[in-house]
Motif scaffolding. Structure first.
Motif, PDB file in Angstrom:
ATOM      1  N   TYR A  39       0.843  -1.196   0.000  1.00  0.00           N
ATOM      2  CA  TYR A  39       0.000   0.000   0.000  1.00  0.00           C
ATOM      3  C   TYR A  39       0.882   1.252   0.000  1.00  0.00           C
ATOM      4  O   TYR A  39       0.673   2.176  -0.775  1.00  0.00           O
ATOM      5  CB  TYR A  39      -0.930  -0.010   1.214  1.00  0.00           C
ATOM      6  N   LEU A  40       1.889   1.261   0.882  1.00  0.00           N
ATOM      7  CA  LEU A  40       2.814   2.401   0.934  1.00  0.00           C
ATOM      8  C   LEU A  40       3.579   2.553  -0.382  1.00  0.00           C
ATOM      9  O   LEU A  40       3.709   3.666  -0.908  1.00  0.00           O
ATOM     10  CB  LEU A  40       3.809   2.224   2.079  1.00  0.00           C
ATOM     11  N   ASP A  41       4.086   1.443  -0.906  1.00  0.00           N
ATOM     12  CA  ASP A  41       4.857   1.486  -2.150  1.00  0.00           C
ATOM     13  C   ASP A  41       4.024   2.027  -3.302  1.00  0.00           C
ATOM     14  O   ASP A  41       4.529   2.779  -4.142  1.00  0.00           O
ATOM     15  CB  ASP A  41       5.393   0.099  -2.501  1.00  0.00           C
ATOM     16  N   PHE A  42       2.747   1.645  -3.366  1.00  0.00           N
ATOM     17  CA  PHE A  42       1.879   2.147  -4.428  1.00  0.00           C
ATOM     18  C   PHE A  42       1.743   3.666  -4.348  1.00  0.00           C
ATOM     19  O   PHE A  42       1.912   4.366  -5.348  1.00  0.00           O
ATOM     20  CB  PHE A  42       0.494   1.499  -4.352  1.00  0.00           C
ATOM     21  N   HIS A  43       1.469   4.181  -3.170  1.00  0.00           N
ATOM     22  CA  HIS A  43       1.268   5.625  -3.044  1.00  0.00           C
ATOM     23  C   HIS A  43       2.578   6.399  -3.187  1.00  0.00           C
ATOM     24  O   HIS A  43       2.581   7.513  -3.724  1.00  0.00           O
ATOM     25  CB  HIS A  43       0.548   5.940  -1.736  1.00  0.00           C
ATOM     26  N   ARG A  44       3.688   5.821  -2.766  1.00  0.00           N
ATOM     27  CA  ARG A  44       4.992   6.454  -2.997  1.00  0.00           C
ATOM     28  C   ARG A  44       5.301   6.500  -4.482  1.00  0.00           C
ATOM     29  O   ARG A  44       5.800   7.502  -4.996  1.00  0.00           O
ATOM     30  CB  ARG A  44       6.089   5.682  -2.271  1.00  0.00           C
ATOM     31  N   CYS A  45       5.007   5.402  -5.175  1.00  0.00           N
ATOM     32  CA  CYS A  45       5.235   5.335  -6.613  1.00  0.00           C
ATOM     33  C   CYS A  45       4.408   6.381  -7.351  1.00  0.00           C
ATOM     34  O   CYS A  45       4.918   7.083  -8.218  1.00  0.00           O
ATOM     35  CB  CYS A  45       4.905   3.933  -7.116  1.00  0.00           C
ATOM     36  N   LYS A  49       5.998   9.037  -9.704  1.00  0.00           N
ATOM     37  CA  LYS A  49       5.745   8.844 -11.135  1.00  0.00           C
ATOM     38  C   LYS A  49       4.509   9.576 -11.646  1.00  0.00           C
ATOM     39  O   LYS A  49       4.354   9.768 -12.835  1.00  0.00           O
ATOM     40  CB  LYS A  49       5.575   7.355 -11.441  1.00  0.00           C
ATOM     41  N   GLY A  50       3.600   9.930 -10.756  1.00  0.00           N
ATOM     42  CA  GLY A  50       2.347  10.545 -11.173  1.00  0.00           C
ATOM     43  C   GLY A  50       1.219   9.538 -11.127  1.00  0.00           C
ATOM     44  O   GLY A  50       1.431   8.333 -11.240  1.00  0.00           O
ATOM     45  N   GLY A  52      -1.721   7.149 -11.987  1.00  0.00           N
ATOM     46  CA  GLY A  52      -2.092   6.321 -13.135  1.00  0.00           C
ATOM     47  C   GLY A  52      -0.913   5.746 -13.893  1.00  0.00           C
ATOM     48  O   GLY A  52      -1.107   5.169 -14.961  1.00  0.00           O
ATOM     49  N   ASP A  53       0.306   5.866 -13.395  1.00  0.00           N
ATOM     50  CA  ASP A  53       1.465   5.315 -14.082  1.00  0.00           C
ATOM     51  C   ASP A  53       1.396   3.791 -14.062  1.00  0.00           C
ATOM     52  O   ASP A  53       1.042   3.186 -13.049  1.00  0.00           O
ATOM     53  CB  ASP A  53       2.755   5.800 -13.411  1.00  0.00           C
ATOM     54  N   SER A  54       1.745   3.172 -15.172  1.00  0.00           N
ATOM     55  CA  SER A  54       1.616   1.719 -15.282  1.00  0.00           C
ATOM     56  C   SER A  54       2.601   0.979 -14.379  1.00  0.00           C
ATOM     57  O   SER A  54       2.343  -0.155 -13.985  1.00  0.00           O
ATOM     58  CB  SER A  54       1.810   1.280 -16.733  1.00  0.00           C
ATOM     59  N   VAL A  55       3.716   1.585 -14.045  1.00  0.00           N
ATOM     60  CA  VAL A  55       4.695   0.951 -13.160  1.00  0.00           C
ATOM     61  C   VAL A  55       4.085   0.726 -11.779  1.00  0.00           C
ATOM     62  O   VAL A  55       4.324  -0.295 -11.134  1.00  0.00           O
ATOM     63  CB  VAL A  55       5.975   1.816 -13.058  1.00  0.00           C
ATOM     64  N   CYS A  56       3.277   1.666 -11.317  1.00  0.00           N
ATOM     65  CA  CYS A  56       2.680   1.591  -9.984  1.00  0.00           C
ATOM     66  C   CYS A  56       1.564   0.555  -9.905  1.00  0.00           C
ATOM     67  O   CYS A  56       1.180   0.140  -8.804  1.00  0.00           O
ATOM     68  CB  CYS A  56       2.143   2.958  -9.585  1.00  0.00           C
ATOM     69  N   LYS A  57       1.054   0.137 -11.051  1.00  0.00           N
ATOM     70  CA  LYS A  57      -0.057  -0.812 -11.080  1.00  0.00           C
ATOM     71  C   LYS A  57       0.296  -2.119 -10.365  1.00  0.00           C
ATOM     72  O   LYS A  57      -0.558  -2.731  -9.733  1.00  0.00           O
ATOM     73  CB  LYS A  57      -0.476  -1.083 -12.520  1.00  0.00           C
ATOM     74  N   TYR A  58       1.558  -2.533 -10.438  1.00  0.00           N
ATOM     75  CA  TYR A  58       1.986  -3.763  -9.769  1.00  0.00           C
ATOM     76  C   TYR A  58       1.660  -3.705  -8.284  1.00  0.00           C
ATOM     77  O   TYR A  58       1.086  -4.635  -7.722  1.00  0.00           O
ATOM     78  CB  TYR A  58       3.488  -3.987  -9.979  1.00  0.00           C
ATOM     79  N   PHE A  59       2.043  -2.607  -7.619  1.00  0.00           N
ATOM     80  CA  PHE A  59       1.814  -2.477  -6.180  1.00  0.00           C
ATOM     81  C   PHE A  59       0.326  -2.420  -5.852  1.00  0.00           C
ATOM     82  O   PHE A  59      -0.119  -2.975  -4.856  1.00  0.00           O
ATOM     83  CB  PHE A  59       2.525  -1.238  -5.630  1.00  0.00           C
ATOM     84  N   LYS A  60      -0.439  -1.761  -6.715  1.00  0.00           N
ATOM     85  CA  LYS A  60      -1.882  -1.689  -6.488  1.00  0.00           C
ATOM     86  C   LYS A  60      -2.508  -3.080  -6.600  1.00  0.00           C
ATOM     87  O   LYS A  60      -3.362  -3.451  -5.789  1.00  0.00           O
ATOM     88  CB  LYS A  60      -2.546  -0.734  -7.467  1.00  0.00           C
TER      89      LYS A  60
END
Length: 88
Positions: A39-45, A49-50, A52-60
């Motif tokens: 959860y933290l990693d997703f929001h930090r990402c 990154k901004g 809706g970035d696709s990189v952050c989708k993994y953490f979500k």
């Protein structure tokens, strides 16, 4: 008298089942820390990154898979109120 056959519903398209992958940082069965860290990693990402970035989708995907919905809702409301304890 024979029973009438039931009508067959058309097959719905199913998506492949995805689960959070094993993470060596969290080797035990209790996945609470893995949930919270994802959860933290997703929001930090998203902060870096901004939104809706696709990189952050993994953490979500990970926290959505393993975290109870009630926890996520509570953390989201705490972030909105500015009372969330985690460092994002």
């Amino acid at each position: 008298m024979a029973p009438k056959p039931m009508p067959v519903a058309p097959q719905e398209e199913t998506l492949p089942l995805k689960v959070a992958p094993w993470d060596p940082r969290f080797p035990n069965q209790n996945q609470t820390k893995y949930c919270y860290q994802s959860y933290l990693d997703f929001h930090r990402c998203e902060k870096i990154k901004g939104e809706g970035d696709s990189v952050c989708k993994y953490f979500k995907d990970v926290f959505a898979d393993i975290c109870p919905n009630g926890w996520v809702e509570r953390w989201d409301s705490q972030r909105a109120e500015g009372t969330f304890a985690g460092k994002i």
